[in-house]
Enzyme design. Structure first.
Site, PDB file in Angstrom:
ATOM      1  N   HIS A 442     -90.539 -20.819 -84.524  1.00 39.87           N
ATOM      2  CA  HIS A 442     -91.813 -20.135 -84.309  1.00 39.87           C
ATOM      3  C   HIS A 442     -92.992 -20.938 -84.850  1.00 39.87           C
ATOM      4  O   HIS A 442     -92.845 -21.889 -85.618  1.00 39.87           O
ATOM      5  CB  HIS A 442     -91.787 -18.732 -84.915  1.00 39.87           C
ATOM      6  CG  HIS A 442     -91.660 -18.688 -86.416  1.00 39.87           C
ATOM      7  ND1 HIS A 442     -92.746 -18.698 -87.258  1.00 39.87           N
ATOM      8  CD2 HIS A 442     -90.554 -18.612 -87.209  1.00 39.87           C
ATOM      9  CE1 HIS A 442     -92.336 -18.628 -88.513  1.00 39.87           C
ATOM     10  NE2 HIS A 442     -91.009 -18.579 -88.511  1.00 39.87           N
ATOM     11  N   CYS A 461     -85.839 -18.608 -90.856  1.00 39.08           N
ATOM     12  CA  CYS A 461     -86.302 -19.081 -89.548  1.00 39.08           C
ATOM     13  C   CYS A 461     -86.953 -20.455 -89.688  1.00 39.08           C
ATOM     14  O   CYS A 461     -87.225 -20.923 -90.793  1.00 39.08           O
ATOM     15  CB  CYS A 461     -87.276 -18.080 -88.939  1.00 39.08           C
ATOM     16  SG  CYS A 461     -86.494 -16.529 -88.453  1.00 39.08           S
TER      17      CYS A 461
END
Length: 542
Positions: A442, A461
């Site tokens: 992301h 992440c």
């Protein structure tokens, strides 16, 4: 040329070719039905599938009746050290002794059959270790999710290699056929040579860092240390050997710009701040003994054997410990960028998946661990945290709740969701791929973290620098017909599929072999190396 002349010419040639080709059909049938072959066949029912397949392509013929074949195999096993494996695991010397016992005066068919099967089992074990690793990664990392997709052994080719005593060729054919593996092997040979020559000097502890411009005796040792690995190509002149050189040569005790440039190169390869200052962290990296660097290369060769098989032409590789993402595009180009990965206590997992879609202008539903350990303590200190971070409180069914009516000491089963926008933790786009860890690639509003050399700051992440460029490349290369900027400017939160999935691998390497052949050693941020090394060095039971 008449018919008789033709026959006179061709018959000797055909006989020669038949002799070179090996035993005639009748001889093979005789070998397959020999008493030793029968003894081997009787024991094969207890053998594994691979061993049965090996003897099946041979028509049950013995493989190890010739002492020269056994000797050639034993010699080849000694070369496995070049792959970071331990040759002693395969007991090459015991194989030679075992052959003598089985085929000596006291030998019998039963002993010879057992030896033949044992030698074949050792061969198949060595090949399997070279091809897909000595260890099962799931025994080392319980979160391991990458399937090992090494191809099956070509038993017919292997049988021919045994008969021709071409064992090193057989080894070469099963090694991972990718440049990083060969570069690691070359690097291992180089560092072992450094070890044979005595290693490198150890810089003494000191209170003050060495800085460019310093005049210090420790600078001489620093020069020697970097010269050993080829980082510093030119040493100061030896004035005793060249009279008058002292007037022209630089003072070896002077920390000059050439030495500073070499230190900065060393720092960049070890993911240290490349400032040219030899402080505590740089000195610690310089002082890692050569035998520890050798072990580090060995265990990363094992990691390479787990991974480097069946890679597609186009895929995304996330190098966790190296803080780098590489997109190997269909046209052969490689797009690379910096990433931020999980903290040591919130590790980014190793896995293999496929990128299937993007979420543009994403909201962020805060995961339970982050909610419990990070967000709830902040809310308890100041309820205004929710408004500043644009976080909405929701019931389990998604209905909005009044934050003032929640008991934040015992909030129960609630959800917190951060609204889309510039402050959102996921930035403007999230790149999704199926996995059990709920991780993804992301964007991020915290762009300043990409300037750090070591970037383990996330909750698992992966944040990607230049993620919009990366997303557009994925759209273009999959003929998805989308414009990432236009999708973001539309302002809607939506999932956008790729026209076809793109393979993705997340993997952990603590040594990187560059295209220039230089090895970059990375900090073991997740403390995985020691357990892997202990398992790799555990004696093998055959």
């Amino acid at each position: 040329m008449n018919a008789r002349t033709c026959r006179t010419f061709l018959v000797p040639v055909l006989l020669t070719l038949l002799m070179l080709a090996g035993p005639a059909v009748g001889q093979e049938e005789e070998a397959a039905t020999s008493p030793l072959a029968a003894a081997i066949t009787a024991r094969l029912a207890e053998a594994g599938d691979e061993l049965q397949a090996f003897y099946a392509v041979r028509g049950q013929r013995p493989a190890w009746e010739d002492s020269r074949t056994v000797a050639a195999f034993a010699a080849a096993l000694h070369t496995l050290g070049g792959d970071g494996l331990t040759p002693g695991d395969y007991r090459p010397d015991a194989l030679v002794a075992g052959y003598r016992q089985a085929h000596g005066e006291e030998g019998d068919l039963e002993r010879q059959a057992r030896f033949d099967l044992h030698a074949s089992r050792v061969l198949l074990t060595a090949l399997r270790h070279l091809q897909r690793g000595k260890l099962d990664p799931r025994d080392i990392d319980p979160d391991w999710e990458i399937p090992i997709v090494a191809p099956a052994l070509d038993m017919a080719a292997l049988s021919r290699a045994v008969d021709a005593q071409r064992f090193e060729q057989a080894f070469a054919e099963v090694r991972p056929a990718y440049a990083p593996y060969e570069r690691l092997r070359t690097g291992l040979a180089r560092y072992r040579n450094i070890e044979r020559l005595g290693g490198w000097p150890r810089l003494p502890a000191r209170e003050r860092a060495l800085r460019p411009g310093d005049l210090d005796d420790d600078v001489v040792m620093l020069r020697e240390r970097l010269a050993v690995i080829g980082e510093l190509e030119v040493m100061a002149a030896a004035t005793a050997a060249f009279p008058g050189a002292e007037r022209a040569a630089p003072d070896p005790r002077r920390y000059d710009e050439g030495l500073a440039a070499a230190v900065r190169r060393f720092q960049r390869r070890h993911l240290l701040e490349a400032d040219g200052i030899v402080g505590a962290r740089t000195r610690a990296a310089l002082n890692v003994p050569v035998d520890e660097r050798i072990d580090q290369i060995r265990l990363n060769l094992e990691r390479a054997r787990w991974l480097l098989h069946g890679l597609p032409d186009a895929f995304v590789l996330v190098d966790i410990a190296g803080y780098q993402i590489s997109y190997f595009r269909p046209d052969g180009e490689i797009w690379r960028s910096r990433i931020v990965v999980g903290r040591p206590y919130r590790r980014t997992p190793s896995l293999r998946s496929e990128i299937t879609h993007f979420t543009v202008n994403p909201t962020w539903t805060i995961p339970p661990t982050i909610l419990r350990e990070d967000v709830l303590p902040a809310i308890r200190q100041d309820l205004g945290y929710l408004w500043r971070e644009r976080i909405q409180v929701l019931s389990p069914s998604g209905e909005p709740l009044d934050p003032w009516e929640v008991d934040w000491e015992r909030p129960g089963n609630i959800m917190l969701r951060q609204a889309a926008g510039p402050q959102n933790a996921l930035g403007r786009v999230a790149i999704r791929f199926p996995n059990d860890h709920l991780v993804y690639l992301h964007d991020t509003p915290a762009q300043g973290l990409f300037a750090r050399e070591q970037r383990a700051f996330s909750s698992g992440c992966i944040r990607v620098q230049g993620v919009l460029e990366f997303a557009q490349l994925l759209f273009d290369d999959t003929d998805s017909g989308r414009d990432i900027e236009a999708l973001i400017d539309a302002g809607q939160t939506r999932n956008v599929p790729l026209a076809e999935p793109v393979p993705l691998i997340l993997h952990y390497w603590t040594v990187h072999a560059g295209a220039d052949g230089e090895l970059a050693f990375r900090p073991d941020i997740y403390q995985r190396d020691e357990a892997l090394l202990q398992a790799l060095d555990r004696p093998l039971v055959l």
